[in-house]
Design a protein around this motif. Structure first.
Motif, short mmCIF file in Angstrom:
data_model
loop_
_atom_site.label_atom_id
_atom_site.label_comp_id
_atom_site.label_asym_id
_atom_site.label_seq_id
_atom_site.Cartn_x
_atom_site.Cartn_y
_atom_site.Cartn_z
N ASP A 647 0.87 -1.17 0.00
CA ASP A 647 0.00 0.00 0.00
C ASP A 647 0.91 1.23 0.00
OD1 ASP A 647 -1.51 2.28 1.13
OD2 ASP A 647 -3.12 0.81 1.27
N SER A 648 0.79 2.07 -1.00
CA SER A 648 1.71 3.19 -1.14
C SER A 648 1.55 4.22 -0.03
CB SER A 648 1.54 3.86 -2.51
OG SER A 648 0.19 4.26 -2.69
N ALA A 649 0.39 4.23 0.64
CA ALA A 649 0.17 5.21 1.70
C ALA A 649 0.69 4.71 3.05
CB ALA A 649 -1.32 5.53 1.80
N THR A 650 0.39 3.44 3.37
CA THR A 650 0.74 2.93 4.70
C THR A 650 2.03 2.11 4.71
OG1 THR A 650 -0.50 0.87 4.39
CG2 THR A 650 -1.72 2.78 5.21
N GLY A 651 2.45 1.60 3.52
CA GLY A 651 3.61 0.73 3.47
C GLY A 651 3.29 -0.71 3.83
N HIS A 652 2.02 -0.96 4.25
CA HIS A 652 1.62 -2.32 4.56
C HIS A 652 1.21 -3.04 3.28
CE1 HIS A 652 0.46 -0.54 8.73
NE2 HIS A 652 1.75 -0.88 8.67
N ARG A 653 1.00 -4.34 3.40
CA ARG A 653 0.58 -5.11 2.24
C ARG A 653 -0.95 -5.03 2.12
NH1 ARG A 653 4.53 -8.59 4.64
NH2 ARG A 653 6.47 -8.48 3.46
N PRO A 654 -1.50 -5.06 0.89
CA PRO A 654 -2.95 -5.00 0.72
C PRO A 654 -3.63 -6.17 1.44
CG PRO A 654 -1.81 -4.71 -1.39
CD PRO A 654 -0.77 -5.12 -0.40
N ALA A 655 -4.79 -5.90 1.99
CA ALA A 655 -5.48 -6.94 2.77
C ALA A 655 -5.93 -8.11 1.90
CB ALA A 655 -6.69 -6.32 3.48
N TRP A 656 -6.16 -7.86 0.61
CA TRP A 656 -6.68 -8.92 -0.26
C TRP A 656 -5.58 -9.79 -0.88
CZ3 TRP A 656 -4.85 -8.26 -5.23
CH2 TRP A 656 -4.43 -6.99 -5.57
N LEU A 657 -4.31 -9.48 -0.58
CA LEU A 657 -3.20 -10.16 -1.23
C LEU A 657 -2.19 -10.64 -0.20
CD1 LEU A 657 -1.98 -10.80 -4.05
CD2 LEU A 657 -0.81 -8.59 -3.92
N ALA A 658 -1.78 -11.92 -0.30
CA ALA A 658 -0.81 -12.49 0.64
C ALA A 658 0.60 -12.39 0.09
CB ALA A 658 -1.15 -13.95 0.92
N PRO A 659 1.60 -12.12 0.93
CA PRO A 659 2.99 -12.11 0.46
C PRO A 659 3.57 -13.52 0.36
CG PRO A 659 2.91 -11.55 2.78
CD PRO A 659 1.49 -11.70 2.34
N ARG A 660 3.11 -14.41 1.22
CA ARG A 660 3.69 -15.76 1.29
C ARG A 660 2.65 -16.70 1.90
NH1 ARG A 660 4.29 -16.46 6.55
NH2 ARG A 660 4.53 -14.60 7.85
N THR A 661 2.96 -17.98 1.79
CA THR A 661 2.15 -18.99 2.46
C THR A 661 3.07 -20.11 2.92
OG1 THR A 661 0.22 -20.45 2.24
CG2 THR A 661 1.64 -20.28 0.33
N ILE A 662 2.74 -20.71 4.03
CA ILE A 662 3.50 -21.84 4.56
C ILE A 662 2.65 -23.09 4.40
CG2 ILE A 662 4.70 -22.82 6.54
CD1 ILE A 662 5.98 -20.26 5.56
N LEU A 663 3.16 -24.08 3.68
CA LEU A 663 2.42 -25.29 3.39
C LEU A 663 3.09 -26.48 4.08
CD1 LEU A 663 2.01 -24.67 -0.45
CD2 LEU A 663 0.30 -24.25 1.31
N ASP A 664 2.30 -27.30 4.76
CA ASP A 664 2.79 -28.53 5.35
C ASP A 664 2.38 -29.68 4.44
OD1 ASP A 664 4.09 -27.62 7.70
OD2 ASP A 664 2.11 -27.13 8.53
N THR A 665 3.34 -30.33 3.84
CA THR A 665 3.09 -31.40 2.87
C THR A 665 3.80 -32.67 3.33
OG1 THR A 665 3.05 -29.73 1.13
CG2 THR A 665 3.24 -32.01 0.43
N ALA A 666 3.03 -33.61 3.87
CA ALA A 666 3.56 -34.91 4.32
C ALA A 666 4.76 -34.72 5.24
CB ALA A 666 3.91 -35.77 3.12
N GLY A 667 4.61 -33.82 6.19
CA GLY A 667 5.68 -33.62 7.17
C GLY A 667 6.74 -32.63 6.73
N LEU A 668 6.68 -32.16 5.51
CA LEU A 668 7.63 -31.16 5.02
C LEU A 668 6.99 -29.78 5.10
CD1 LEU A 668 9.08 -32.84 1.81
CD2 LEU A 668 10.32 -32.39 3.93
N ARG A 669 7.74 -28.83 5.60
CA ARG A 669 7.24 -27.44 5.65
C ARG A 669 7.85 -26.69 4.47
NH1 ARG A 669 6.86 -23.96 11.10
NH2 ARG A 669 5.11 -25.40 11.27
N VAL A 670 6.99 -26.15 3.63
CA VAL A 670 7.43 -25.44 2.43
C VAL A 670 6.91 -24.01 2.48
CG1 VAL A 670 7.42 -25.40 -0.08
CG2 VAL A 670 7.40 -27.59 1.12
#
Length: 1005
Positions: A647-670
């Protein structure tokens, strides 16, 4: 639909001193009697059944005025023709029967019409209900003409004389079938006397020339005559009025040489030339040509004639059964796709069958079709027909070591190397003229100049000396010297039993199962390694992935797609490939997309059906209105990622958009992060990205990377939507960041490399799939092994969830495409230098992009627009490229340079313009023709002021020679070319009336 094709302005009743003739012509149909592709088992564009519909419509519109003609190569060239000539001969020949039903009035033989031998051609001539004409084909030994030199046809008061000529190259290519039976005279000699004779009995003279307009011959012309000489007719004392050109498979819509009009429709009956000739008779004088105008009518969307289809049904069904017969078995898939870049088993097998049959030391031949090959299963005759489509016989010649090297040097010309060392394909040399030689070892060294590229040439582990002698098997066409291989044309023939090569291959398949592992590989290569890799890239050949050793274990398989850009017909194939590869590895899998897949909300359910875990945000995602993107994100089952958008005004990320995600796949964290090119801010209109800031490089990702590291993942993946150069540059900045894999691209180029120790995979759209395997090695370490799988487009397997989803999507999309968006009062055709259709498209672009000027290239307009309902489907036929609409900012100097280039392209401007008037002097030297440019409202274009131009992205990149646009600032409008026209027409009062365009005005008028 066909009413749009007839742009002629005609009197309902003719005055006694005027008449009208309509010439309708095809050429190089090559057996396409039906609208069916017998090798792919689906409907095909073109075919005489579609031509019949065009001709019927013309005859209804112009009763008693139509003459239907063909310029040769009708009887050979596809499975339908091969079956009728060899296996399932019928009386009459179904191809000729189709011509009879269409109502052809005259035709001339082409060189390929002799491929089955003179007796087969004579049977076809006897079946024809119309005359064949030729002025340069003579019987031997009587030296009498094979058919009439010309015929005079009556159309009302007009005597239409029709003659024909066959390229003398047929004596080279089919000499064994013609020698002692047929003599082919040089075209120029026959034409001079024939045109003079015709002028005495004809008002309108038409030549069917199975010979290109001009150019070098593909054979030694000594004692034979030149191949392509139709252009010479224009310089003769007695000349034709109209020439229908064939043989060269070029396309000529309407061209004039001297006072002679030339046309050439597309081959395979893909289009029909329609030539309107207005005849006038001045008081007390003979009839003469008043005006000629012509066009090429595409048959792609023409409904086939039910009458002709019904008559051809028995022959059609018989051919389908014949090509579908099982003729062999392959133990594993044997594609030909790599055959022009690397040793390929199916090519080696094909050459070895010929070598063994002829008892020769060597065998030479090309890869005719890179799409061909055998499945790892039952081989059907259609597979072999695609692999070896031509009617060649087997021969062997005795050659010297010097001739062998010359032969290979000729073949090596297929690759072009520019001054910067960049490798490309020589576009003047067809792929089927790039021959490989089996039995010899050699390197093609692309560092060397043409003529010196063959290195380390050896046969039987012995270097080849110029005086050495070898026998070499090759096809009859090549033995004639065709394709520029004159060094073998006069070599002694040591084997020639008239055996059809395709039949020899079929016999070999019947004897044993074909196993690619049992085919001894040939021994040639492209050097150096960088050159080989460049050729691999040209052909989309990916390096094989590193094998997982017995002591390694596969922890995770990651699939990556990118650049689908709404081409969701390929999603089913991609999903099926991922399903199969997932089942094969018996390991956890993860599916990621590099962005740009969705162009509208209707496509989201299809992407949901692919099973994606996450997708990067893409620059194209901003093409629609600002509020539609968050809606698409909310409707998606997968996560949209962009860690460098703030967000150009606040410097935060837009609420509707994620920067990253953490996925747990069969015991692996990706950890998966997304990145979108920062150029989005410049390429999109300001209102689309208002309130957003796009970070660049590692700095834009820094905070999100720190957050990902804190989660202590087993693997961190960055999915990126950017071009390959930006992708590689970004990888270089991320050394030591913890990123273990970078995946993405923009759907243009494939990338498979390592930068700063990070594996990087870039995917080239729906035709490829990235695969990254996280492997635990026997030594206890973990590494990422990568590959890119080539995906052949095709339907989703029936019965699957993705197939049902795609079916729903396709039906909805097709329904929308057929829905009228406007009503057109009169047809818009491509007749004239500044036709109303081009002006309307240019104005639509200007209007929708809110630009000063709108521009469209004439070459990008492919069809007329009929009166009545206007649909997206019809608009896409007019502009099939599906190009993005963009807005450029140009200086007045650049605008003038652009228009000067458009005026230099020929007798008429190469573009259509809206928003301004261009005054020019057509007689001035090139580059000095432009006099002034005035915008709507009367403002003159000045050198130092800025102006906006709306056009398509291909033109903006320099297509059509408009290279001065490539460096201009570009802004995407967010519409495709056809969408812009639809939106524009929808706004206008209905029914829409479009006036003639007059943007270019000559000062000589």
């Amino acid at each position: 639909m066909l009413s749009l094709l007839f742009a002629a302005s005609l009197f309902v009743t003719q005055a006694p001193d005027t008449a009208h003739v309509v010439l309708v012509a095809t050429t190089d149909v090559h057996g396409r009697a039906t609208a069916w592709d017998y090798l792919t088992e689906r409907a095909a564009p073109g075919g005489l059944t579609r031509v019949a519909t065009v001709v019927d419509s013309l005859r209804r519109r112009f009763p008693g005025q139509v003459v239907v003609l063909d310029a040769g190569d009708m009887l050979q060239g596809n499975a339908f023709a091969a079956y009728q000539a060899r296996q399932g001969r019928r009386q009459p020949n179904p191809i000729v029967e189709a011509m009879n039903l269409v109502g052809y009035d005259a035709a001339t033989p082409g060189n390929h019409d002799f491929d089955w031998g003179v007796p087969e051609l004579e049977r076809a001539l006897a079946d024809a209900a119309f005359p064949y004409v030729s002025a340069n084909l003579f019987r031997v030994p009587s030296d009498s003409l094979l058919v009439s030199p010309f015929r005079v046809l009556r159309r009302g008061p007009i005597r239409v004389g029709v003659t024909g000529f066959t390229t003398p190259g047929v004596m080279v290519w089919d000499g064994d079938r013609l020698r002692g039976k047929i003599r082919v005279e040089r075209i120029e000699a026959a034409a001079g006397r024939t045109f003079a004779d015709m002028r005495r009995s004809s008002d309108l003279v038409v030549a069917l020339a199975h010979s290109g307009v001009a150019g070098p011959s593909s054979y030694d012309t000594t004692g034979v005559g030149a191949e392509d000489v139709a252009g010479s007719f224009a310089t003769m004392k007695a000349r034709p009025d109209v020439v229908i050109v064939g043989h060269s498979h070029a396309e000529i819509r309407d061209s004039t040489l001297g006072e002679v009009r030339y046309v050439q429709p597309k081959p395979y009956a893909a289009s029909v030339a329609v030539v309107h000739v207005d005849m006038v008779r001045p008081r007390g004088r003979e009839w003469q040509v008043g005006r000629i105008r012509s066009e090429l009518v595409s048959t792609a969307e023409v409904t086939p004639s039910a009458v002709v289809e019904q008559r051809l049904r028995p022959a059609h069904d018989a051919v389908r059964a014949w090509v579908g017969e099982a003729i062999g078995m392959a133990i594993a898939p044997m594609p030909a796709a790599t055959g022009r870049a690397i040793i390929t088993p199916v090519v080696d097998w094909m050459l070895d069958v010929q070598r063994r049959r002829a008892g020769a030391t060597l065998a030479a031949g090309p890869v005719f079709d890179l799409r061909a090959g055998f499945p790892g299963d039952t081989i059907h005759r259609r597979d072999l027909l695609r692999l070896y489509p031509y009617e060649n016989t087997l021969r062997a010649v005795k050659i010297s070591g010097a001739q062998l090297k010359d032969y290979l040097e000729r073949s090596a010309r297929y690759f072009r190397v520019d001054a910067a060392g960049r490798i490309s394909i020589n576009d003047s040399m067809p792929g089927y003229d790039f021959d490989l030689v089996r039995g010899a070892r050699y390197d093609i060294d692309l560092r060397q100049p043409i003529g010196s590229r063959i290195r380390n040439l050896a046969v039987g582990d012995r270097p080849v000396a110029p005086s050495d002698s070898f026998t070499m098997a090759l096809n009859s066409h090549r033995q004639s010297g065709a394709g520029g291989y004159s060094m073998v044309a006069h070599a002694p023939v040591v084997y020639d039993r008239g055996e059809w090569i395709r039949e020899l291959l079929e016999e070999d398949l019947a004897r044993h199962k074909l196993d690619p592992l049992h085919v001894v590989p040939s021994n040639w290569r492209i050097v150096p390694e960088m050159a080989e890799k460049a050729v691999f890239k040209i052909y989309g050949i990916e390096l094989a992935p590193l094998p997982v050793s017995g002591g390694d274990s596969l922890l995770l398989r990651v699939f990556g797609t990118a650049g689908l850009h709404g081409r969701l017909e390929s999603v089913g194939t991609l999903a099926h490939a991922m399903d199969s590869l997932a089942a094969g590895c018996e390991c956890p899998t993860l599916r990621l997309d590099g962005g740009g897949a969705v162009t509208g909300r209707a496509e989201v359910p299809v992407l949901n059906g692919m099973g994606l875990a996450a997708s990067a945000l893409a620059e194209r995602d901003f093409d629609r209105s600002a509020d539609s993107l968050p809606k698409r994100v909310a409707e998606s089952r997968f996560t949209w990622l962009a860690a460098n958008v703030f967000d150009s005004a606040t410097g935060h990320r837009p609420a509707w958009l994620a920067p990253r995600t953490i996925l747990d796949t069969a015991g692996l964290r990706v950890a998966v992060l997304g990145y979108v090119t920062p150029d989005t801010k410049q390429r999109q209109p300001p209102e689309r990205t208002a309130g957003l800031r796009f970070g660049a490089g590692e700095l834009g990702l820094h905070a999100a990377l720190a957050e990902a590291r804190a989660a202590k993942p087993s693997l961190t993946i960055l999915i990126v939507h950017a071009g390959d150069e930006e992708l590689l540059h970004l990888a270089g900045e991320l050394r030591g960041s913890g990123v273990g894999l970078i995946l993405g691209g923009d759907g243009v180029d494939t990338v498979q490399t390592r930068i700063a120790g990070i594996p990087v995979l870039g995917v080239a759209g729906p035709g490829s799939l990235a695969i990254a395997d996280l492997v635990k090695t026997a030594a206890g370490g973990v590494e990422v092994q990568t590959s890119i799988e080539r995906i052949d487009p095709g339907p989703a397997p029936p019965g699957t969830h993705i197939a049902a989803t795609l079916d729903t999507f396709t039906r909805r999309r097709d329904s929308l495409a057929r829905r009228p968006v406007a009503q057109l009062k009169s047809p818009l055709t491509r007749t004239g230098s500044e036709h109303a259709l081009g002006g309307m498209i240019a104005e639509a672009r200007r209007n929708l992009a809110r630009a000063d000027l709108g521009l469209v290239r004439e070459a990008s307009i492919y069809a007329d627009l009929p009166a009545g309902p206007v649909t997206l489907a019809r608009l896409r036929a007019v502009e099939p490229a599906g190009a993005d609409l963009v807005r450029l900012t140009l200086s007045g100097t650049q605008v003038r340079a652009l228009l000067e280039r458009a005026l230099d392209a020929g007798d008429q401007p190469s573009v259509h313009l809206a928003g301004g008037v261009v005054r020019y002097d057509p007689r001035a030297p090139a580059g000095q023709r432009l006099k002034e440019v005035t915008l709507v409202g009367g403002k003159k274009v000045k050198a130092n002021e800025s102006y906006t131009l709306a056009t398509d992205d291909a033109t903006a990149a320099g297509a059509g020679g408009l290279t001065m646009l490539a460096a201009a600032p570009v802004e995407r409008v967010g519409l495709l070319d056809s969408e812009a026209v639809a939106a524009y027409l929808r706004r206008l009062p209905q029914p829409v009336e479009v006036g003639a365009s007059s943007a270019f005005q000559s000062t000589r008028r």
